[in-house]
Design a protein around this motif. Sequence first.
Motif, PDB file in Angstrom:
ATOM      1  N   LEU A 115     -48.721 -28.586  51.974  1.00 42.10           N
ATOM      2  CA  LEU A 115     -47.790 -29.637  52.370  1.00 42.10           C
ATOM      3  C   LEU A 115     -46.563 -29.617  51.473  1.00 42.10           C
ATOM      4  N   VAL A 146     -44.197 -26.883  52.542  1.00 39.91           N
ATOM      5  CA  VAL A 146     -43.343 -27.287  53.662  1.00 39.91           C
ATOM      6  C   VAL A 146     -42.169 -28.130  53.163  1.00 39.91           C
ATOM      7  N   ALA A 147     -42.456 -29.062  52.268  1.00 40.08           N
ATOM      8  CA  ALA A 147     -41.405 -29.952  51.779  1.00 40.08           C
ATOM      9  C   ALA A 147     -40.358 -29.211  50.959  1.00 40.08           C
ATOM     10  N   VAL A 189     -37.736 -26.310  58.918  1.00 39.98           N
ATOM     11  CA  VAL A 189     -39.097 -26.792  59.158  1.00 39.98           C
ATOM     12  C   VAL A 189     -39.101 -27.652  60.419  1.00 39.98           C
ATOM     13  N   TRP A 219     -40.847 -29.908  63.763  1.00 41.09           N
ATOM     14  CA  TRP A 219     -41.587 -31.177  63.831  1.00 41.09           C
ATOM     15  C   TRP A 219     -43.089 -30.971  63.763  1.00 41.09           C
ATOM     16  N   ARG A 251     -44.794 -28.813  61.909  1.00 36.09           N
ATOM     17  CA  ARG A 251     -45.242 -28.725  60.521  1.00 36.09           C
ATOM     18  C   ARG A 251     -45.054 -30.047  59.784  1.00 36.09           C
ATOM     19  N   TRP A 252     -43.997 -30.787  60.116  1.00 35.86           N
ATOM     20  CA  TRP A 252     -43.847 -32.107  59.501  1.00 35.86           C
ATOM     21  C   TRP A 252     -44.963 -33.045  59.966  1.00 35.86           C
ATOM     22  N   SER A 253     -45.377 -32.897  61.221  1.00 39.13           N
ATOM     23  CA  SER A 253     -46.508 -33.699  61.714  1.00 39.13           C
ATOM     24  C   SER A 253     -47.786 -33.346  60.961  1.00 39.13           C
ATOM     25  N   VAL A 301     -47.926 -32.307  57.933  1.00 34.79           N
ATOM     26  CA  VAL A 301     -47.801 -32.925  56.610  1.00 34.79           C
ATOM     27  C   VAL A 301     -48.282 -34.376  56.658  1.00 34.79           C
ATOM     28  N   CYS A 302     -47.880 -35.097  57.695  1.00 32.13           N
ATOM     29  CA  CYS A 302     -48.301 -36.499  57.828  1.00 32.13           C
ATOM     30  C   CYS A 302     -49.816 -36.610  57.973  1.00 32.13           C
TER      31      CYS A 302
END
Length: 275
Positions: free
Chosen positions: A95, A98-99, A109, A111, A113-115, A117-118
């Motif tokens: 995570l 990704v950040a 990056v 959505w 991969r951001w999802s 992360v959440c």
Amino acid sequence: MLIGCGILTVNDALMKALVVEMPVAQAVAMRGAAGLVLTVAAAPFLGGFRTLLPRNPRSAGLLTGLLVCNLFLFPTSLRYIPLADAIMLAYLSPLVVVALSPWILGEAVGWRRWSAVCVGLFGAALVIAPGGGALHPAFAIPIAVATLVGLRDILTRKFIHGENALALVMLANLGAVVVGLASLPLGWAPVSGDSLRLLLMAGACLTVSQFLLTASFRYADAAILSCLKYSSIIWAAGLGWLYWGETLDLNDWIGAALIASAGVLITIRTPRTTA
């Protein structure tokens, strides 16, 4: 990667036993000394003593500094929280990748991969949720470790093709010894014969595992390798139950599944050129 993760988890279990009997800095320094001897002894069989010299001292120093920080931070958390919980939180590192990727690698990056992360952060919240008691501040330590591991993974992938894996292992052990010796004026505990054997075993496990983990990035796709890292959670759960009677509740297992799923989703969607 699979073998390296298993051996590294055995090292973590040994350190959990050791830090109860002696200061963390002492345990890390003595383990580093054992690992340093093993690394030098293995050099003639792995390409000669020249493999102990970094090809790029600046990048090797940066990678070593990040690893040495983790060598001291992670055992500290093991004094206070279960082995499996600490390892689960440390594996939030994808995570972090990704950040940090947009800032360090210039990678866009999406959505998905951001999802992920959440989802992973929600899993971490389940792992650290207090079960009727106060939340222990030591849970913040493996999260800090995950941040440093994520940064080191990015830099390792960037520099590994031009660097000797054995040199990185030697520098990590040397750094652990030097930093640990700085704590000597604060007082070290007497070392029993049993503790000395555990330290030697831990030094061997850490050295072999770090060599395997670092070298694996040279030969296989980073996405596949990162997925295999989550096997450590199973190792940790088994060792924690066997030696300390640590059991994971439903929240822990759900959290572990979410963290691992998020990590797998992130790594399989990471482009190979920026893994």
